[in-house]
Write a protein that holds these residues in place. Sequence first.
Motif, PDB file in Angstrom:
ATOM      1  N   ASN A  72      -2.262  14.143 -10.708  1.00 49.05           N
ATOM      2  CA  ASN A  72      -2.401  13.787  -9.036  1.00 49.05           C
ATOM      3  C   ASN A  72      -1.899  12.950  -8.895  1.00 49.05           C
ATOM      4  O   ASN A  72      -0.490  13.048  -9.705  1.00 49.05           O
ATOM      5  CB  ASN A  72      -3.967  13.199 -10.759  1.00 49.05           C
ATOM      6  N   ALA A  73      -1.905  12.301  -7.764  1.00 48.14           N
ATOM      7  CA  ALA A  73      -1.323  11.659  -7.003  1.00 48.14           C
ATOM      8  C   ALA A  73      -1.274  10.260  -7.434  1.00 48.14           C
ATOM      9  O   ALA A  73      -0.171   9.575  -6.849  1.00 48.14           O
ATOM     10  CB  ALA A  73      -1.133  11.784  -5.159  1.00 48.14           C
ATOM     11  N   ALA A  74      -2.314  10.660  -7.819  1.00 50.05           N
ATOM     12  CA  ALA A  74      -2.625   8.702  -8.051  1.00 50.05           C
ATOM     13  C   ALA A  74      -1.098   7.767  -9.032  1.00 50.05           C
ATOM     14  O   ALA A  74      -0.970   6.868  -8.550  1.00 50.05           O
ATOM     15  CB  ALA A  74      -4.122   7.701  -8.529  1.00 50.05           C
ATOM     16  N   LYS A  79       0.910  -1.372  -0.155  1.00 42.06           N
ATOM     17  CA  LYS A  79       0.007  -0.185   0.212  1.00 42.06           C
ATOM     18  C   LYS A  79       0.979   1.420  -0.028  1.00 42.06           C
ATOM     19  O   LYS A  79       1.524   1.513   0.713  1.00 42.06           O
ATOM     20  CB  LYS A  79      -0.851   0.256   1.525  1.00 42.06           C
ATOM     21  N   ILE A  80       0.879   2.406  -1.245  1.00 39.24           N
ATOM     22  CA  ILE A  80       1.539   3.432  -1.036  1.00 39.24           C
ATOM     23  C   ILE A  80       0.868   4.583  -1.119  1.00 39.24           C
ATOM     24  O   ILE A  80      -0.538   4.481  -1.553  1.00 39.24           O
ATOM     25  CB  ILE A  80       1.979   3.525  -2.487  1.00 39.24           C
ATOM     26  N   LEU A  81       1.039   6.078  -0.350  1.00 35.39           N
ATOM     27  CA  LEU A  81       0.542   7.151  -0.241  1.00 35.39           C
ATOM     28  C   LEU A  81       1.524   7.946  -0.933  1.00 35.39           C
ATOM     29  O   LEU A  81       3.024   7.542  -1.362  1.00 35.39           O
ATOM     30  CB  LEU A  81       0.363   7.631   1.730  1.00 35.39           C
ATOM     31  N   GLY A  82       0.869   8.068  -2.169  1.00 31.87           N
ATOM     32  CA  GLY A  82       1.486   9.026  -3.668  1.00 31.87           C
ATOM     33  C   GLY A  82       1.076  10.540  -2.809  1.00 31.87           C
ATOM     34  O   GLY A  82       0.243  10.611  -2.361  1.00 31.87           O
ATOM     35  N   ILE A  83       2.026  11.309  -3.110  1.00 36.01           N
ATOM     36  CA  ILE A  83       2.172  13.006  -2.783  1.00 36.01           C
ATOM     37  C   ILE A  83       2.921  13.615  -4.908  1.00 36.01           C
ATOM     38  O   ILE A  83       3.681  13.718  -5.020  1.00 36.01           O
ATOM     39  CB  ILE A  83       3.121  13.248  -1.214  1.00 36.01           C
ATOM     40  N   ILE A 136       0.003   1.846   5.798  1.00 32.99           N
ATOM     41  CA  ILE A 136       1.034   2.199   4.035  1.00 32.99           C
ATOM     42  C   ILE A 136       1.982   1.554   4.498  1.00 32.99           C
ATOM     43  O   ILE A 136       3.083   2.049   6.122  1.00 32.99           O
ATOM     44  CB  ILE A 136       0.674   3.629   4.254  1.00 32.99           C
ATOM     45  N   ASP A 137       2.589   1.193   3.652  1.00 34.48           N
ATOM     46  CA  ASP A 137       4.095   0.604   3.472  1.00 34.48           C
ATOM     47  C   ASP A 137       5.393   1.245   2.918  1.00 34.48           C
ATOM     48  O   ASP A 137       5.698   1.113   3.540  1.00 34.48           O
ATOM     49  CB  ASP A 137       4.088  -0.947   2.248  1.00 34.48           C
ATOM     50  N   ALA A 138       5.236   2.535   2.468  1.00 34.93           N
ATOM     51  CA  ALA A 138       5.649   3.588   1.676  1.00 34.93           C
ATOM     52  C   ALA A 138       4.978   4.988   1.349  1.00 34.93           C
ATOM     53  O   ALA A 138       3.918   4.730   1.036  1.00 34.93           O
ATOM     54  CB  ALA A 138       6.198   2.794   0.560  1.00 34.93           C
ATOM     55  N   ILE A 139       5.664   5.696   1.115  1.00 26.38           N
ATOM     56  CA  ILE A 139       5.201   6.579   0.689  1.00 26.38           C
ATOM     57  C   ILE A 139       5.785   7.332  -0.590  1.00 26.38           C
ATOM     58  O   ILE A 139       7.451   8.104  -0.590  1.00 26.38           O
ATOM     59  CB  ILE A 139       5.592   8.256   2.031  1.00 26.38           C
ATOM     60  N   ALA A 140       5.398   7.433  -1.930  1.00 24.69           N
ATOM     61  CA  ALA A 140       6.399   7.729  -2.834  1.00 24.69           C
ATOM     62  C   ALA A 140       5.547   9.169  -3.284  1.00 24.69           C
ATOM     63  O   ALA A 140       4.689  10.092  -2.443  1.00 24.69           O
ATOM     64  CB  ALA A 140       5.139   7.023  -4.347  1.00 24.69           C
ATOM     65  N   VAL A 141       6.845  10.285  -3.342  1.00 26.44           N
ATOM     66  CA  VAL A 141       6.645  11.750  -3.811  1.00 26.44           C
ATOM     67  C   VAL A 141       7.237  12.426  -4.852  1.00 26.44           C
ATOM     68  O   VAL A 141       8.424  11.842  -5.395  1.00 26.44           O
ATOM     69  CB  VAL A 141       6.591  12.254  -2.506  1.00 26.44           C
ATOM     70  N   THR A 145      -2.165  20.406  -5.184  1.00 27.06           N
ATOM     71  CA  THR A 145      -1.818  19.610  -4.721  1.00 27.06           C
ATOM     72  C   THR A 145      -3.292  17.993  -4.487  1.00 27.06           C
ATOM     73  O   THR A 145      -4.505  18.331  -4.487  1.00 27.06           O
ATOM     74  CB  THR A 145      -2.271  21.125  -2.675  1.00 27.06           C
ATOM     75  N   ALA A 146      -2.514  17.277  -4.233  1.00 23.31           N
ATOM     76  CA  ALA A 146      -2.788  16.184  -4.203  1.00 23.31           C
ATOM     77  C   ALA A 146      -1.979  14.391  -3.434  1.00 23.31           C
ATOM     78  O   ALA A 146      -1.123  14.914  -3.509  1.00 23.31           O
ATOM     79  CB  ALA A 146      -2.534  15.744  -5.818  1.00 23.31           C
ATOM     80  N   ALA A 147      -3.095  13.923  -3.687  1.00 26.49           N
ATOM     81  CA  ALA A 147      -2.898  12.812  -2.177  1.00 26.49           C
ATOM     82  C   ALA A 147      -3.822  11.658  -2.895  1.00 26.49           C
ATOM     83  O   ALA A 147      -4.420  11.806  -3.038  1.00 26.49           O
ATOM     84  CB  ALA A 147      -2.660  12.828  -0.708  1.00 26.49           C
ATOM     85  N   ALA A 148      -2.973  10.044  -2.703  1.00 28.51           N
ATOM     86  CA  ALA A 148      -3.683   8.967  -3.791  1.00 28.51           C
ATOM     87  C   ALA A 148      -2.970   8.039  -2.666  1.00 28.51           C
ATOM     88  O   ALA A 148      -2.029   7.638  -2.086  1.00 28.51           O
ATOM     89  CB  ALA A 148      -3.091   9.651  -4.693  1.00 28.51           C
ATOM     90  N   VAL A 149      -3.532   7.214  -2.578  1.00 30.16           N
ATOM     91  CA  VAL A 149      -3.489   5.696  -2.025  1.00 30.16           C
ATOM     92  C   VAL A 149      -3.872   4.634  -2.716  1.00 30.16           C
ATOM     93  O   VAL A 149      -5.035   4.672  -3.244  1.00 30.16           O
ATOM     94  CB  VAL A 149      -4.174   5.331  -0.292  1.00 30.16           C
ATOM     95  N   ALA A 150      -2.799   4.093  -3.547  1.00 34.14           N
ATOM     96  CA  ALA A 150      -2.581   2.524  -4.162  1.00 34.14           C
ATOM     97  C   ALA A 150      -2.103   1.102  -3.457  1.00 34.14           C
ATOM     98  O   ALA A 150      -1.595   1.267  -2.646  1.00 34.14           O
ATOM     99  CB  ALA A 150      -1.336   2.897  -5.188  1.00 34.14           C
TER     100      ALA A 150
END
Length: 350
Positions: free
Chosen positions: A319-321, A2-6, A85-90, A13-18
């Motif tokens: 977008n952050a997706a 599970k990744i949080l994207g920023i 969440i396992d990691a944060i992608a930015v 300003t965008a955030a998403a969870v994949a």
Amino acid sequence: MKILGIETSCDETAAAVAVGNNESVKIISNVISSQINIHKKYGGVVPEVAAREHVPNILPVINEALINANIPPFTNGKRPKAGGIDAIAVAVGPGLVTSLLVGAETAKTLSMAWNIPVIPVQHIEGHIYANFIGSDKDIKYPAVILTVSGGHTLLINMKGHKQLDTIGETRDDAAGEAFDKAAKMLGLEYPGGPVIATKAAELKTANRESRINLPRPMLGSPDLDFSFSGLKTALLYALQKDTDWKNKIPEYAYEFQQAIIDVLIAKTIKATKDHKAKTVMLTGGVAANLELREQLKNKVKSELNLDLIIPDLKYTTDNAAMIASAGYFKAKNNKHIDWRDLTIDCNLSL
Ligand code: KG4
Ligand code: ZN
């Protein structure tokens, strides 16, 4: 995984969870706070204003993305357990330096607090991975990807997740930038792409043809490069000569849009043939253009007998997706890093 994207490269300003699994990515939440209405009155994005707007927006946007993904947000600074969440992608570049900093510093802070790694994502790489969202994608390599945004016009030969080669690019303006500048000349608002598309569609709906003729720069050149600056100048001269242009805006919009589409299509077909690609993809903000989507799809089918792969409309403009999607594939290849090593680069190349 599970990744949080920023994503804060420009004015969204965008955030998403994949959630990633093997070769496919599912988006479970996707939040975008757009600043378009603020920048509209200046006729374009004002960097300092964009960065200042990201600051109050970033945490509420992330919070909403986590809540929409049923993840308990910010529980006493601890990593949420259920559905963690396992990691944060930015996105770390290219983009506006102060805007990128807001996303990167927020990602670092969360990474430190939750004790999970961060994954730096190049913005264009993010656009490319918008095409990996969903389980129905049959992507074979090599794949040619036409990436058209406000800042870039690139043809990429993707040989796999680790190899993205640029095989063609614009020598001056990007396609989106050309749309934005043309809209300004026509007295239309920012961003120009969607307004020009709407005006052009009016002509089609009225079943009328454009009487304007604009050039198709570099259409037949032997390389895979583009140039849109001369097209913009040609529009300027045409408007200067035409005292009645204000009554012909749909005609100008239609012809300008078609000139860009013709060149984009010709070069994408050539790139696919030259590189013997097995898949053709379209991505970036300009991929929101319905005419481009339709005409490229038809040409890819008729000339190459391939099915064009395009992202859902909501994953075309920033977008952050798409950042979370790229982050998943990078994490799979162990490209995550410690927050101490995360840096931004406003000119970062692929
Ligand atoms: O990818 P994006 O959101 O931001 C960058 O990375 O630059 O792309 C924004 C660009 C703008 O230039 C905008 O005018 C263009 O995409 N755009 C469009 C359409 N929607 C957005 N261009 C043509 N037709 C559209 N429907
Ligand atoms: Zn973009």
